[in-house]
Motif scaffolding. Structure first.
Motif, PDB file in Angstrom:
ATOM      1  N   ARG A 124       0.717  -1.153   0.098  1.00 49.12           N
ATOM      2  CA  ARG A 124      -0.238   0.133   0.160  1.00 49.12           C
ATOM      3  C   ARG A 124       0.907   1.280   0.041  1.00 49.12           C
ATOM      4  NH1 ARG A 124      -2.806  -4.218   1.885  1.00 49.12           N
ATOM      5  NH2 ARG A 124      -5.039  -4.265   1.783  1.00 49.12           N
ATOM      6  N   PHE A 125       1.965   1.127   0.622  1.00 48.35           N
ATOM      7  CA  PHE A 125       2.876   2.442   0.756  1.00 48.35           C
ATOM      8  C   PHE A 125       4.380   2.064   0.259  1.00 48.35           C
ATOM      9  CE2 PHE A 125       0.229   2.181   4.730  1.00 48.35           C
ATOM     10  CZ  PHE A 125      -0.759   2.815   4.279  1.00 48.35           C
ATOM     11  N   PRO A 126       4.582   1.865  -1.124  1.00 46.36           N
ATOM     12  CA  PRO A 126       5.903   1.670  -1.661  1.00 46.36           C
ATOM     13  C   PRO A 126       6.877   2.856  -1.493  1.00 46.36           C
ATOM     14  CG  PRO A 126       4.090   1.935  -3.298  1.00 46.36           C
ATOM     15  CD  PRO A 126       3.496   1.982  -2.117  1.00 46.36           C
ATOM     16  N   GLN A 127       6.275   4.106  -1.263  1.00 39.83           N
ATOM     17  CA  GLN A 127       7.392   5.264  -1.222  1.00 39.83           C
ATOM     18  C   GLN A 127       8.013   5.097   0.173  1.00 39.83           C
ATOM     19  OE1 GLN A 127       3.988   5.317  -1.829  1.00 39.83           O
ATOM     20  NE2 GLN A 127       3.840   6.298  -3.902  1.00 39.83           N
ATOM     21  N   VAL A 158       7.626   6.227  10.664  1.00 39.12           N
ATOM     22  CA  VAL A 158       6.414   7.178  10.060  1.00 39.12           C
ATOM     23  C   VAL A 158       5.149   6.691  10.834  1.00 39.12           C
ATOM     24  CG1 VAL A 158       5.254   7.493   7.865  1.00 39.12           C
ATOM     25  CG2 VAL A 158       7.655   7.018   7.879  1.00 39.12           C
ATOM     26  N   TYR A 159       4.528   7.480  11.177  1.00 40.07           N
ATOM     27  CA  TYR A 159       2.950   7.090  11.630  1.00 40.07           C
ATOM     28  C   TYR A 159       2.013   7.467  10.221  1.00 40.07           C
ATOM     29  CZ  TYR A 159      -1.505   7.059  13.845  1.00 40.07           C
ATOM     30  OH  TYR A 159      -2.809   6.365  14.475  1.00 40.07           O
ATOM     31  N   PHE A 160       1.141   6.530  10.215  1.00 38.38           N
ATOM     32  CA  PHE A 160       0.057   6.638   8.842  1.00 38.38           C
ATOM     33  C   PHE A 160      -1.192   6.488   9.420  1.00 38.38           C
ATOM     34  CE2 PHE A 160       1.908   2.395   9.153  1.00 38.38           C
ATOM     35  CZ  PHE A 160       0.751   1.535   8.978  1.00 38.38           C
ATOM     36  N   CYS A 161      -2.277   7.175   9.190  1.00 38.81           N
ATOM     37  CA  CYS A 161      -3.540   6.977   9.299  1.00 38.81           C
ATOM     38  C   CYS A 161      -4.320   7.211   8.002  1.00 38.81           C
ATOM     39  CB  CYS A 161      -3.901   8.047  10.507  1.00 38.81           C
ATOM     40  SG  CYS A 161      -3.627   9.892  10.149  1.00 38.81           S
ATOM     41  N   THR A 162      -4.927   6.083   7.630  1.00 35.66           N
ATOM     42  CA  THR A 162      -5.447   6.130   6.239  1.00 35.66           C
ATOM     43  C   THR A 162      -6.889   5.497   6.161  1.00 35.66           C
ATOM     44  OG1 THR A 162      -4.569   4.118   5.799  1.00 35.66           O
ATOM     45  CG2 THR A 162      -3.317   5.873   5.186  1.00 35.66           C
ATOM     46  N   VAL A 163      -7.702   5.695   5.497  1.00 35.58           N
ATOM     47  CA  VAL A 163      -9.152   5.227   5.189  1.00 35.58           C
ATOM     48  C   VAL A 163      -8.974   4.611   3.785  1.00 35.58           C
ATOM     49  CG1 VAL A 163     -11.572   5.486   5.278  1.00 35.58           C
ATOM     50  CG2 VAL A 163     -10.204   6.826   6.761  1.00 35.58           C
ATOM     51  N   ARG A 215      -1.249  -0.872  -4.275  1.00 37.50           N
ATOM     52  CA  ARG A 215      -0.682  -0.344  -5.429  1.00 37.50           C
ATOM     53  C   ARG A 215      -0.035  -1.540  -6.328  1.00 37.50           C
ATOM     54  NH1 ARG A 215       1.423   4.755  -3.957  1.00 37.50           N
ATOM     55  NH2 ARG A 215       2.216   5.086  -6.033  1.00 37.50           N
ATOM     56  N   THR A 216      -0.116  -1.340  -7.747  1.00 37.65           N
ATOM     57  CA  THR A 216       0.199  -2.225  -8.662  1.00 37.65           C
ATOM     58  C   THR A 216       1.497  -1.745  -9.265  1.00 37.65           C
ATOM     59  OG1 THR A 216      -1.184  -1.440 -10.217  1.00 37.65           O
ATOM     60  CG2 THR A 216      -2.113  -3.288  -8.744  1.00 37.65           C
ATOM     61  N   ASP A 269       1.498  13.331   1.336  1.00 37.61           N
ATOM     62  CA  ASP A 269       0.313  12.440   1.530  1.00 37.61           C
ATOM     63  C   ASP A 269      -0.360  12.238   0.083  1.00 37.61           C
ATOM     64  OD1 ASP A 269       0.445  12.867   4.331  1.00 37.61           O
ATOM     65  OD2 ASP A 269      -0.854  14.487   4.504  1.00 37.61           O
ATOM     66  N   ARG A 270      -0.460  13.335  -0.679  1.00 37.13           N
ATOM     67  CA  ARG A 270      -0.810  13.179  -2.030  1.00 37.13           C
ATOM     68  C   ARG A 270      -0.057  12.163  -2.869  1.00 37.13           C
ATOM     69  NH1 ARG A 270      -1.887  18.578  -1.206  1.00 37.13           N
ATOM     70  NH2 ARG A 270      -0.063  19.198  -2.326  1.00 37.13           N
ATOM     71  N   THR A 271       1.180  12.146  -2.924  1.00 38.54           N
ATOM     72  CA  THR A 271       2.131  11.175  -3.500  1.00 38.54           C
ATOM     73  C   THR A 271       1.700   9.825  -3.022  1.00 38.54           C
ATOM     74  OG1 THR A 271       3.844  12.805  -3.687  1.00 38.54           O
ATOM     75  CG2 THR A 271       4.591  10.568  -3.944  1.00 38.54           C
ATOM     76  N   VAL A 272       1.786   9.605  -1.882  1.00 32.32           N
ATOM     77  CA  VAL A 272       1.281   8.219  -1.444  1.00 32.32           C
ATOM     78  C   VAL A 272       0.135   7.823  -1.789  1.00 32.32           C
ATOM     79  CG1 VAL A 272       1.334   6.589   0.621  1.00 32.32           C
ATOM     80  CG2 VAL A 272       3.098   8.381   0.513  1.00 32.32           C
ATOM     81  N   THR A 273      -0.982   8.639  -1.370  1.00 31.32           N
ATOM     82  CA  THR A 273      -2.358   8.263  -1.789  1.00 31.32           C
ATOM     83  C   THR A 273      -2.818   8.297  -3.262  1.00 31.32           C
ATOM     84  OG1 THR A 273      -3.270  10.229  -1.437  1.00 31.32           O
ATOM     85  CG2 THR A 273      -3.121   9.007   0.632  1.00 31.32           C
ATOM     86  N   GLN A 274      -1.953   9.199  -4.122  1.00 27.86           N
ATOM     87  CA  GLN A 274      -2.619   9.359  -5.516  1.00 27.86           C
ATOM     88  C   GLN A 274      -3.716   9.981  -5.398  1.00 27.86           C
ATOM     89  OE1 GLN A 274      -1.322   5.617  -7.266  1.00 27.86           O
ATOM     90  NE2 GLN A 274       0.626   6.410  -7.878  1.00 27.86           N
ATOM     91  N   ASN A 275      -4.397  10.696  -4.268  1.00 32.22           N
ATOM     92  CA  ASN A 275      -5.720  11.061  -4.330  1.00 32.22           C
ATOM     93  C   ASN A 275      -6.748  10.160  -4.538  1.00 32.22           C
ATOM     94  OD1 ASN A 275      -4.801  13.963  -3.805  1.00 32.22           O
ATOM     95  ND2 ASN A 275      -4.503  14.183  -5.787  1.00 32.22           N
ATOM     96  N   GLN A 276      -6.342   8.730  -4.249  1.00 33.77           N
ATOM     97  CA  GLN A 276      -7.378   7.971  -4.284  1.00 33.77           C
ATOM     98  C   GLN A 276      -8.149   7.385  -2.975  1.00 33.77           C
ATOM     99  OE1 GLN A 276      -5.479   4.637  -6.191  1.00 33.77           O
ATOM    100  NE2 GLN A 276      -5.509   5.262  -8.257  1.00 33.77           N
TER     101      GLN A 276
END
Length: 184
Positions: free
Chosen positions: A67-70, A172-177, A182-183, A151-158
């Motif tokens: 999910r977070f390849p970056q 890194v702390y992450f909070c996502t919904v 990622r493919t 944030d936008r780089t990782v989520t790609q606004n998806q």
């Protein structure tokens, strides 16, 4: 039938048609308002509430890498996935939202690469930290870096997601919904 009777019926028919048109117009306006409110909820990331289930802390890194390849190579992961309750009140059945929150260690070189570009602000963690993770983070009010651009780089606004960097401890702390696998 005489002309007076016809005019009376004609007036009643026109009045009935007029009232029907007003009722349809009002119903259409209410429908548009409801649709606009629904669209507003979709365009503004909601802050869903977690269900009452107790989150199990997970330590596997493969789901996070997908999910977070970056973030590069990951270690020391502690994260939780929780089914979220609905806050919209729409009552319409649909897909279930899932939050993915956690903290993970990343390589110092990756950390330097990530924080070397973009605009980073020192701030506290703005999203609610699940109780199961609170002890892992320590102070969440300071010493974290955040970048909306990252944030936008990782989520790609998806999907909705925020990523906070603890430079001192290479984590890194992450909070996502609903983070997407990622493919690329």
């Amino acid at each position: 039938m005489n002309r007076v009777q016809l005019n009376g019926r004609s007036r009643r028919a026109r009045t009935l048609i007029l009232l029907s048109a007003v009722a349809l117009f009002a119903a259409g306006c209410a429908s548009d308002r409801t649709r606009a409110e629904s669209e507003d909820r979709r365009s503004v990331p909601a802050t869903p509430t977690a269900t009452a289930t107790t989150a199990q802390i997970r330590t596997d890194v493969d789901p996070l890498k997908r999910r977070f390849p970056q973030l590069g190579e990951l270690s020391g992961a502690k994260w939780v996935g929780q089914t979220l309750g609905k806050d919209s009140g729409s009552g319409v059945p649909g897909p279930t939202d899932v939050s993915l929150d956690g903290v993970v260690h990343i390589e110092p070189a990756t950390l330097a690469s990530i924080t070397g570009g973009g605009t980073w602000k020192e701030q506290g963690i703005d999203c609610p930290v699940p109780g199961a993770l609170a002890g892992e983070l320590g102070d969440t009010k300071s010493a974290w870096l955040h970048s909306e651009s990252f944030d936008r780089t990782v989520t790609q606004n998806q999907y909705s997601g925020s990523f906070y960097i603890d430079k001192q401890n290479s984590r890194v702390y992450f909070c996502t919904v609903n983070p997407k696998t990622r493919t690329d």
